[in-house]
Motif scaffolding. Structure first.
Motif, PDB file in Angstrom:
ATOM      1  N   ASN A  20      47.707  68.334  16.947  1.00  0.00           N
ATOM      2  CA  ASN A  20      46.521  67.718  16.363  1.00  0.00           C
ATOM      3  C   ASN A  20      46.756  66.246  16.054  1.00  0.00           C
ATOM      4  OD1 ASN A  20      43.755  68.054  15.239  1.00  0.00           O
ATOM      5  ND2 ASN A  20      44.777  67.456  13.329  1.00  0.00           N
ATOM      6  N   ASN A  23      46.995  64.217  19.537  1.00  0.00           N
ATOM      7  CA  ASN A  23      45.747  64.338  20.293  1.00  0.00           C
ATOM      8  C   ASN A  23      44.613  63.604  19.585  1.00  0.00           C
ATOM      9  OD1 ASN A  23      47.144  65.878  22.118  1.00  0.00           O
ATOM     10  ND2 ASN A  23      46.220  67.827  21.531  1.00  0.00           N
ATOM     11  N   ASN A  24      44.613  63.654  18.255  1.00  0.00           N
ATOM     12  CA  ASN A  24      43.610  62.926  17.484  1.00  0.00           C
ATOM     13  C   ASN A  24      43.831  61.414  17.600  1.00  0.00           C
ATOM     14  OD1 ASN A  24      41.305  63.196  15.770  1.00  0.00           O
ATOM     15  ND2 ASN A  24      42.553  62.505  14.054  1.00  0.00           N
ATOM     16  N   ASP A 115      42.926  70.686  24.777  1.00  0.00           N
ATOM     17  CA  ASP A 115      43.250  71.600  23.677  1.00  0.00           C
ATOM     18  C   ASP A 115      42.022  72.393  23.261  1.00  0.00           C
ATOM     19  OD1 ASP A 115      41.678  69.892  22.139  1.00  0.00           O
ATOM     20  OD2 ASP A 115      43.355  69.010  21.035  1.00  0.00           O
TER      21      ASP A 115
END
Length: 200
Positions: A20, A23-24, A115
């Motif tokens: 997370n 990817n964020n 994802d």
């Protein structure tokens, strides 16, 4: 270029926040695409200029002293300073590979996936790529080259611009070495922990 490396390191370290986190971070970079690509263009021009000036200085030094000294007695030269051209070549090759791999995503065997939140899965791509022994090892070697290049290069920047003297030079040298160690540990930790199976 050094400021870019600092920013790049901070972004890369988001991988330790898990899928997370990185990817964020990638989503936010994508939202800033004009700024990101503008920075890349400026950095590309800076690297080309750096390469040109490095070759020019090396050539001028060779012209100034065409004959080698009968006795090599370097009082202040270090392994890093003597091998700037080679660490530079390694870094140049690495930058090209790194861009092909993670920016343009055209290298063979790259894992392209999304994802659960339908974001591009940078975490999976990086872990799969650096989990390969030879790719991971190549990244570690590149980070050692970066360490050597900057441990001398940062000090040289201040010296080149005349911001150095007997008092300041050792301090610039210390700053250069400290930053180079931070970059080595920060960047090098990523392929190291992936190869060790800690990030998977």
């Amino acid at each position: 270029m050094i400021l870019f490396v600092i920013g790049h390191l901070l972004g890369n370290l988001t991988i330790f926040a898990g899928p997370n986190g990185i990817n964020n971070y990638a989503v936010h970079l994508h939202e800033l695409a004009p700024l990101v690509w503008g920075t890349r263009i400026v950095m590309g021009a800076a690297v080309v200029l750096h390469l040109f000036l490095s070759i020019l200085i090396t050539y001028e030094n060779a012209e100034a002293k065409p004959d080698r000294y009968a006795v090599q007695n370097s009082l202040r030269a270090t392994f890093a300073s003597k091998n700037m051209i080679w660490t530079g070549v390694i870094l140049g090759a690495f930058i090209i590979w790194h861009l092909l791999q993670f920016t343009f995503r055209v290298t063979p065997g790259l894992v392209i996936a999304f994802d659960a939140m339908n974001r591009f899965d940078v975490y999976r791509m990086v872990v799969a790529a650096l989990g390969g022994f030879f790719t991971g090892l190549a990244y570690v070697v590149a980070m050692i080259s970066l360490f050597l290049h900057l441990s001398h290069g940062i000090q040289s920047v201040f010296q080149t611009f005349g911001l150095s003297n007997g008092f300041l030079l050792p301090r610039w040298g210390l700053i250069g070495k400290v930053l180079a160690v931070i970059f080595l540990v920060g960047f090098g930790a990523i392929p190291a922990v992936i190869l060790a199976g800690i990030l998977s």
